[in-house]
Design an enzyme around this catalytic site. Structure first.
Site, PDB file in Angstrom:
ATOM      1  N   ASP A   1       5.878 -37.432  32.916  1.00  0.00           N
ATOM      2  CA  ASP A   1       4.765 -38.126  32.267  1.00  0.00           C
ATOM      3  C   ASP A   1       5.239 -38.545  30.928  1.00  0.00           C
ATOM      4  O   ASP A   1       5.951 -37.611  30.204  1.00  0.00           O
ATOM      5  CB  ASP A   1       3.591 -37.217  31.974  1.00  0.00           C
ATOM      6  CG  ASP A   1       2.575 -37.889  31.189  1.00  0.00           C
ATOM      7  OD1 ASP A   1       2.752 -38.843  30.662  1.00  0.00           O
ATOM      8  OD2 ASP A   1       1.306 -37.252  31.211  1.00  0.00           O
TER       9      ASP A   1
ATOM     10  N   CYS B   1      -0.800 -42.327  39.278  1.00  0.00           N
ATOM     11  CA  CYS B   1      -0.540 -41.381  38.164  1.00  0.00           C
ATOM     12  C   CYS B   1      -1.910 -40.676  37.454  1.00  0.00           C
ATOM     13  O   CYS B   1      -2.975 -40.731  38.114  1.00  0.00           O
ATOM     14  CB  CYS B   1       0.140 -42.025  37.252  1.00  0.00           C
ATOM     15  SG  CYS B   1      -0.002 -43.370  36.099  1.00  0.00           S
TER      16      CYS B   1
ATOM     17  N   CYS C   1       0.912 -45.896  32.114  1.00  0.00           N
ATOM     18  CA  CYS C   1       2.405 -45.614  31.952  1.00  0.00           C
ATOM     19  C   CYS C   1       3.149 -45.938  33.416  1.00  0.00           C
ATOM     20  O   CYS C   1       3.804 -46.572  33.649  1.00  0.00           O
ATOM     21  CB  CYS C   1       2.845 -44.320  31.348  1.00  0.00           C
ATOM     22  SG  CYS C   1       2.083 -44.126  29.737  1.00  0.00           S
ATOM     23  N   ARG C   2       3.055 -44.722  34.300  1.00  0.00           N
ATOM     24  CA  ARG C   2       4.222 -44.730  35.450  1.00  0.00           C
ATOM     25  C   ARG C   2       3.742 -45.467  36.373  1.00  0.00           C
ATOM     26  O   ARG C   2       4.388 -46.316  37.123  1.00  0.00           O
ATOM     27  CB  ARG C   2       4.280 -43.302  36.039  1.00  0.00           C
ATOM     28  CG  ARG C   2       4.899 -42.319  34.791  1.00  0.00           C
ATOM     29  CD  ARG C   2       4.614 -40.751  35.419  1.00  0.00           C
ATOM     30  NE  ARG C   2       3.201 -40.192  34.934  1.00  0.00           N
ATOM     31  CZ  ARG C   2       2.771 -39.228  35.179  1.00  0.00           C
ATOM     32  NH1 ARG C   2       3.438 -38.270  35.789  1.00  0.00           N
ATOM     33  NH2 ARG C   2       1.500 -39.014  34.861  1.00  0.00           N
ATOM     34  N   SER C   3       2.142 -45.356  36.800  1.00  0.00           N
ATOM     35  CA  SER C   3       1.738 -46.155  38.252  1.00  0.00           C
ATOM     36  C   SER C   3       1.706 -47.942  38.082  1.00  0.00           C
ATOM     37  O   SER C   3       2.235 -48.402  38.859  1.00  0.00           O
ATOM     38  CB  SER C   3       0.493 -45.652  38.622  1.00  0.00           C
ATOM     39  OG  SER C   3      -0.644 -45.847  37.741  1.00  0.00           O
TER      40      SER C   3
ATOM     41  N   ASN D   1      -3.026 -44.312  34.754  1.00  0.00           N
ATOM     42  CA  ASN D   1      -2.575 -45.740  35.033  1.00  0.00           C
ATOM     43  C   ASN D   1      -2.384 -46.641  34.078  1.00  0.00           C
ATOM     44  O   ASN D   1      -2.633 -47.573  33.966  1.00  0.00           O
ATOM     45  CB  ASN D   1      -4.157 -46.117  35.803  1.00  0.00           C
ATOM     46  CG  ASN D   1      -3.705 -47.421  36.656  1.00  0.00           C
ATOM     47  OD1 ASN D   1      -4.766 -48.080  36.808  1.00  0.00           O
ATOM     48  ND2 ASN D   1      -2.513 -47.638  37.156  1.00  0.00           N
TER      49      ASN D   1
HETATM   50  P1  4NP Z   1       0.518 -41.988  32.981  1.00  0.00           P
HETATM   51  O1  4NP Z   1       0.700 -41.227  31.686  1.00  0.00           O
HETATM   52  O2  4NP Z   1      -0.443 -40.981  33.763  1.00  0.00           O
HETATM   53  O3  4NP Z   1       2.123 -42.257  33.409  1.00  0.00           O
HETATM   54  O4  4NP Z   1      -0.279 -43.006  32.837  1.00  0.00           O
HETATM   55  C1  4NP Z   1      -0.468 -40.635  30.632  1.00  0.00           C
HETATM   56  C2  4NP Z   1      -1.172 -41.643  30.083  1.00  0.00           C
HETATM   57  C3  4NP Z   1      -2.285 -41.121  29.305  1.00  0.00           C
HETATM   58  C4  4NP Z   1      -2.438 -39.603  29.070  1.00  0.00           C
HETATM   59  C5  4NP Z   1      -1.434 -38.864  29.979  1.00  0.00           C
HETATM   60  C6  4NP Z   1      -0.707 -39.513  30.826  1.00  0.00           C
HETATM   61  N1  4NP Z   1      -3.317 -39.003  28.391  1.00  0.00           N
HETATM   62  O5  4NP Z   1      -3.465 -37.914  28.231  1.00  0.00           O
HETATM   63  O6  4NP Z   1      -4.199 -40.041  27.761  1.00  0.00           O
END
Ligand code: 4NP
Length: 145
Positions: free
Chosen positions: A117, A3, A8-10, A6
């Protein structure tokens, strides 16, 4: 599992898939295309939704995707179109490109459906992301073993 951050989703996808495999000979890992959160634990909301489903992802640490991941993994599952585009740019050849798949294509083939996201939303977002990933990982696990 890839993702953006790294956190939240992954990491959720990593924990969920690992929990569904009955063999430890399959290496499951996750990474982010971005570098903002390197070394951090998953977001507390991701840890919490995982815990609600009896999974512990609290010890995972964010890392950034590296080109060598194309050599080290057979399947690379992305969460959304932006992750897909980022990895396509890093791919060195068609063999690398063929490894990159939208994770929700496992459930809805060829739809390039995005796992949204959940970072800027509330806990509901994490619940629905968990359910989407759980459905996809059930099918991936069945296919891999
Ligand atoms: P992820 O979510 O891609 O599912 O880990 C996010 C975590 C942090 C951010 C964006 C998406 N950020 O902009 O900091």
């Amino acid at each position: 599992m890839v993702c953006l951050g790294n956190i939240c989703r992954s990491p959720l996808a990593e924990g969920i898939l690992r929990s569904k495999l009955s063999t430890n000979t399959i290496v499951v890992d996750s990474a982010g295309t971005g570098n903002y959160h390197i070394g951090k634990k998953p977001d507390l909301r991701a840890i919490s939704i995982a815990r609600k489903h009896a999974l512990d992802i609290s010890n995972l640490k964010a890392r950034q995707f590296e080109v060598s991941d194309f050599d080290n993994f057979d399947h690379i599952y992305v969460m959304d179109e932006s992750n897909y585009r980022n990895l396509i740019q890093l791919a060195r050849n068609d063999q690398d490109k063929r490894k990159i798949k939208f994770i929700m294509d496992e459930v809805y083939p060829n739809q390039n459906y995005n796992v949204p996201d959940p970072y800027y939303g509330g806990n509901d977002g994490f619940e629905s992301v968990f359910n989407m990933l759980d459905e996809a990982c059930t099918l991936i696990a069945a296919k891999l073993q």
